[in-house]
Scaffold this motif. Structure first.
Motif, mmCIF file in Angstrom:
data_model
loop_
_atom_site.group_PDB
_atom_site.id
_atom_site.type_symbol
_atom_site.label_atom_id
_atom_site.label_comp_id
_atom_site.label_asym_id
_atom_site.label_seq_id
_atom_site.Cartn_x
_atom_site.Cartn_y
_atom_site.Cartn_z
ATOM 1 N N HIS A 73 -3.594 12.027 5.798
ATOM 2 C CA HIS A 73 -3.288 10.647 5.395
ATOM 3 C C HIS A 73 -2.119 10.611 4.409
ATOM 4 O O HIS A 73 -1.312 9.678 4.426
ATOM 5 C CB HIS A 73 -4.509 9.945 4.801
ATOM 6 N N HIS B 116 -7.309 9.144 -0.215
ATOM 7 C CA HIS B 116 -6.324 8.833 -1.256
ATOM 8 C C HIS B 116 -6.547 9.635 -2.529
ATOM 9 O O HIS B 116 -5.764 9.513 -3.472
ATOM 10 C CB HIS B 116 -6.353 7.334 -1.579
ATOM 11 N N HIS C 47 1.888 8.583 3.816
ATOM 12 C CA HIS C 47 2.459 7.950 2.612
ATOM 13 C C HIS C 47 3.792 8.574 2.213
ATOM 14 O O HIS C 47 4.305 8.264 1.139
ATOM 15 C CB HIS C 47 1.471 8.051 1.442
ATOM 16 N N HIS D 28 0.833 -1.210 0.000
ATOM 17 C CA HIS D 28 0.000 0.000 0.000
ATOM 18 C C HIS D 28 0.869 1.262 0.000
ATOM 19 O O HIS D 28 0.514 2.262 -0.617
ATOM 20 C CB HIS D 28 -0.920 -0.006 1.226
#
Ligand SMILES: [Zn+2]
Ligand SMILES: [Zn+2]
Length: 267
Positions: free
Chosen positions: A201, A178, A205, A122
């Motif tokens: 979020h 996302h 990443h 992911h």
């Protein structure tokens, strides 16, 4: 109110996912985006193949999952069977507690090397859009999707309605988090006090492990704030992915699906 919730929960979650992806994939085409793309179509199919494998596995897994939850409920196992509590409060507490469990499961997947091998799929995405929602190793998703709610149900006595409510709330959060759209920084300072915003979020990443190991929560960023894993940097400074997955051949579905079983040195 309960009738509306029951109606929403009667809709197959797959239809909700398809609707959300269709809306956000279109918006990403029309509006100003945050990350650049060379081939969005290829990226989409690369991510979507993960969903197909997951759905095939889920046909078998879902039967075992429903059986376990119904067995626990029949035996009246869990704290919610010991106290009288209105349904609406049970649903709110259920969503919060399941999100708390997901927070810890997610945090553990960054700590345990064997689990990280699956979870890094992911994180390996070097660019991102709403279809990145699909990009998780099916073994990881089936394991977490099943074990976290079963464990929480054994402790608290959650029924299928409560677990369905959690997925109904969490799914839009995960798709929007996302999405490759520009979200204002004020949203992080207001909504982001309690809820996980897309910018928060995306920090999770970032290639820099200092930031990768932060902002674990799916719905309530509150958990990161409480347990000391909240971190912030402006969204435009985020560099996505993992250095060890930077080569194009390491971004293909076939490589990624096999990657947990390959020794890849962390850079
Ligand atoms: Zn993670
Ligand atoms: Zn993510």
């Amino acid at each position: 109110m309960m009738k509306a919730i029951e109606y929403l929960l009667s809709i197959d979650l797959n239809y909700i996912v398809i609707g959300l992806i269709a809306v956000f994939f279109t918006l990403e085409h029309l509006l100003s985006t945050q990350f650049s793309f060379t081939d969005r179509g290829k990226h989409f199919w690369n991510s979507f193949l993960f969903q197909i494998v997951f759905l095939i596995g889920n046909i078998f897994w879902a039967i075992a999952f429903v059986f376990c939850i119904e067995w626990l409920n029949q035996k009246e196992i869990g704290l919610f069977f010991l106290i009288e509590i209105p349904v609406w409060l049970k649903l709110i507490l259920g969503v919060m507690l399941l999100d708390l469990a997901t927070y810890w499961f997610h945090r553990i997947s960054h700590l345990v090397p064997l689990i990280w091998r699956f979870h890094r799929v992911h994180h390996s995405d070097t660019t991102m859009d709403s279809s990145s929602y699909f990009r998780s190793h099916p073994i990881e998703v089936l394991f977490w999707f099943g074990s976290a709610p079963i464990l929480m149900s054994a402790i608290f006595g959650f029924d299928l309605l409560t677990i369905g409510m959690y997925f109904l709330v969490a799914t839009p959060f995960l798709v929007i988090e996302h999405s490759n759209l520009r979200f204002p920084s004020w949203s992080d300072k207001t909504i982001g006090l309690v809820f996980t915003t897309p910018n928060l979020h995306k920090i999770h990443h970032d290639q820099d492990q200092y930031y990768t190991d932060s902002n674990f929560a799916d719905i309530f960023i509150l958990w990161d704030r409480i347990f000391g894993t909240f971190k912030y940097k402006p969204a435009e400074e985020v560099k996505l992915g993992l250095v060890e997955f930077d080569e194009p051949k390491k971004q293909t579905f076939w490589y990624l699906i096999r990657s947990p079983f390959i020794n890849i040195e962390k850079i």
